[in-house]
Design an enzyme around this catalytic site. Structure first.
Site, PDB file in Angstrom:
ATOM      1  CG  HIS A  69      -0.358   0.098   2.554  1.00 14.48           C
ATOM      2  ND1 HIS A  69       0.717  -0.656   2.965  1.00 14.48           N
ATOM      3  CD2 HIS A  69      -0.687   0.875   3.627  1.00 14.48           C
ATOM      4  CE1 HIS A  69       1.011  -0.359   4.217  1.00 14.48           C
ATOM      5  NE2 HIS A  69       0.175   0.577   4.645  1.00 14.48           N
ATOM      6  CG  ASP A  90       1.185  -1.303   7.740  1.00 14.84           C
ATOM      7  OD1 ASP A  90       2.253  -1.903   7.946  1.00 14.84           O
ATOM      8  OD2 ASP A  90       1.088  -0.070   7.619  1.00 14.84           O
ATOM      9  CG  ASP A  95       4.958   3.139   7.361  1.00 11.52           C
ATOM     10  OD1 ASP A  95       3.988   3.434   6.639  1.00 11.52           O
ATOM     11  OD2 ASP A  95       4.854   2.320   8.307  1.00 11.52           O
ATOM     12  CG  HIS A  96       4.446   0.298   4.071  1.00 10.43           C
ATOM     13  ND1 HIS A  96       4.629  -1.023   4.410  1.00 10.43           N
ATOM     14  CD2 HIS A  96       3.953   0.910   5.166  1.00 10.43           C
ATOM     15  CE1 HIS A  96       4.236  -1.204   5.669  1.00 10.43           C
ATOM     16  NE2 HIS A  96       3.830  -0.046   6.152  1.00 10.43           N
ATOM     17  CG  HIS A 104      -3.575  -1.098   7.272  1.00 11.01           C
ATOM     18  ND1 HIS A 104      -3.209  -0.925   8.589  1.00 11.01           N
ATOM     19  CD2 HIS A 104      -2.860  -0.162   6.570  1.00 11.01           C
ATOM     20  CE1 HIS A 104      -2.322   0.058   8.668  1.00 11.01           C
ATOM     21  NE2 HIS A 104      -2.103   0.541   7.458  1.00 11.01           N
ATOM     22  CG  HIS A 156      -0.531   4.084   4.973  1.00  8.97           C
ATOM     23  ND1 HIS A 156      -1.156   3.249   5.861  1.00  8.97           N
ATOM     24  CD2 HIS A 156      -1.493   4.916   4.477  1.00  8.97           C
ATOM     25  CE1 HIS A 156      -2.453   3.560   5.918  1.00  8.97           C
ATOM     26  NE2 HIS A 156      -2.676   4.561   5.074  1.00  8.97           N
TER      27      HIS A 156
HETATM   28 ZN   LIG Z   1       3.264   0.737   8.064  1.00 11.20          ZN
HETATM   29 ZN   LIG Z   2      -0.246   1.411   6.665  1.00 13.93          ZN
END
Ligand SMILES: [Zn+2]
Ligand SMILES: [Zn+2]
Length: 309
Positions: free
Chosen positions: A62, A210, A66-67, A139, A64
């Site tokens: 996904h 996540d 941090d990915h 998530h 977000h």
């Molecule tokens: Zn994450």
């Molecule tokens: Zn996430």
């Protein structure tokens, strides 16, 4: 053939000196794949000696931050290195738009071809001898979890049994190994099932990104060699895990046990914890073959656990 993971980033949310954010390198034979590409993934590959010129595809769970924020810098570096080979980028709906923005973020767009592929459960991707399948996780945004699966291989040949049945050495043995019946010099037909053990199941690794615990992930991970699972929180913060769409280490362990995987790697640790000792203890109490992944850690994908009868 080598089938090896290198954890490039194992933290959640934002990078710290101890852990950068989510990214995982998967090497099989001469191919390299990335599962998520958080900030710092490129530097982590350099530090771990992962040759990123061999990168074939990136799979995103996904978008977000941090990915995925490592991709623009990675594309720029590949361009500087003179990459010509195309790069495939897979992910949930939204991948095409994200890739377009990543490619055009800085003044020098990559000269090599990048292709976005938007996946949904039921899609299968054949890449470098692996089959990649996916499932929806649970998530706060649409997240895909992935399974990378090797094909099964023919079972081992029982040479002693072949000799006892009078199957001659040489080409006849090769045909039998390929699953054909052979005729012995005295005219008997020997079927392949008489001489070959059951097929050896291919190795497989499954990556939740996540997620809260969910049935689709348990199914995706069924019988896998390795499950890499969201372990953002400890049991002390279980409510917080549910609220934010994540799992505790103990919940990851329950999924690993129910799915019958051979081993579990915990990752995506909240940066609030100094170390993963509590996560590890809580998970191991429920599923012994658990490890806490750390940045730079490498491990081979194990063979699948024997099937329960
Ligand atoms: Zn994450
Ligand atoms: Zn996430």
């Amino acid at each position: 053939m080598d089938f090896r993971l290198t954890f490039l980033g194992t933290g959640a949310g934002y990078p710290t000196p101890a852990r950068t954010v989510t990214a995982l390198a998967v090497e099989r034979g001469r191919d390299l794949f990335l599962l998520d590409c958080g900030e710092g993934a490129l530097r982590a590959m350099q530090a771990a000696g992962v040759g990123y010129g061999r990168l074939r595809a990136v799979f995103f769970s996904h978008f977000h931050a941090d990915h995925c924020l490592g991709l623009p810098g990675l594309l720029q570096t590949l361009q500087l290195m003179g990459r010509q080979r195309r790069l495939d980028v897979y992910g949930p709906p939204g991948t095409r738009d994200f890739l377009h923005r990543a490619v055009n973020l800085a003044p020098f767009a990559p000269g090599f071809c990048t292709i976005a592929h938007e996946l949904e459960p039921g899609s299968e991707v054949a890449l470098g001898g692996l089959t990649v399948s996916c499932a929806w996780m649970d998530h706060t945004a649409p997240v895909l979890g992935y399974r990378l699966q090797e094909p099964d291989r023919p079972g081992p040949l029982d040479a002693a049994r072949a000799a006892a049945l009078g199957v001659p050495e040489g080409p006849a043995m090769g045909r039998r190994k390929a699953g054909e019946a052979v005729t012995t010099p005295d005219g008997r037909t020997v079927g392949p099932e008489e001489l070959v053990g059951p097929p050896r199941r291919g190795r497989s690794a499954v990556f939740s990104s996540d997620t809260r615990p969910c049935a689709d992930l348990t199914e995706l991970a069924r019988g896998a060699g390795l499950l890499v699972h969201d372990s953002t929180f400890t049991e002390a913060h279980r409510d917080r895990a549910t609220e934010t769409g994540h799992s505790t280490a103990a919940q990851a362990a329950v999924t690993a046990r129910e799915a019958g995987v051979a081993a579990l790697s915990l990752w995506h640790f909240s940066q609030r914890y100094r170390g993963p000792e509590t996560h590890l203890a809580e998970a191991r109490a429920l599923f012994t073959p658990t490890e806490a992944a750390g940045d730079g850690m490498t491990r081979d994908v194990p063979s699948p656990a024997p099937e329960l009868s």
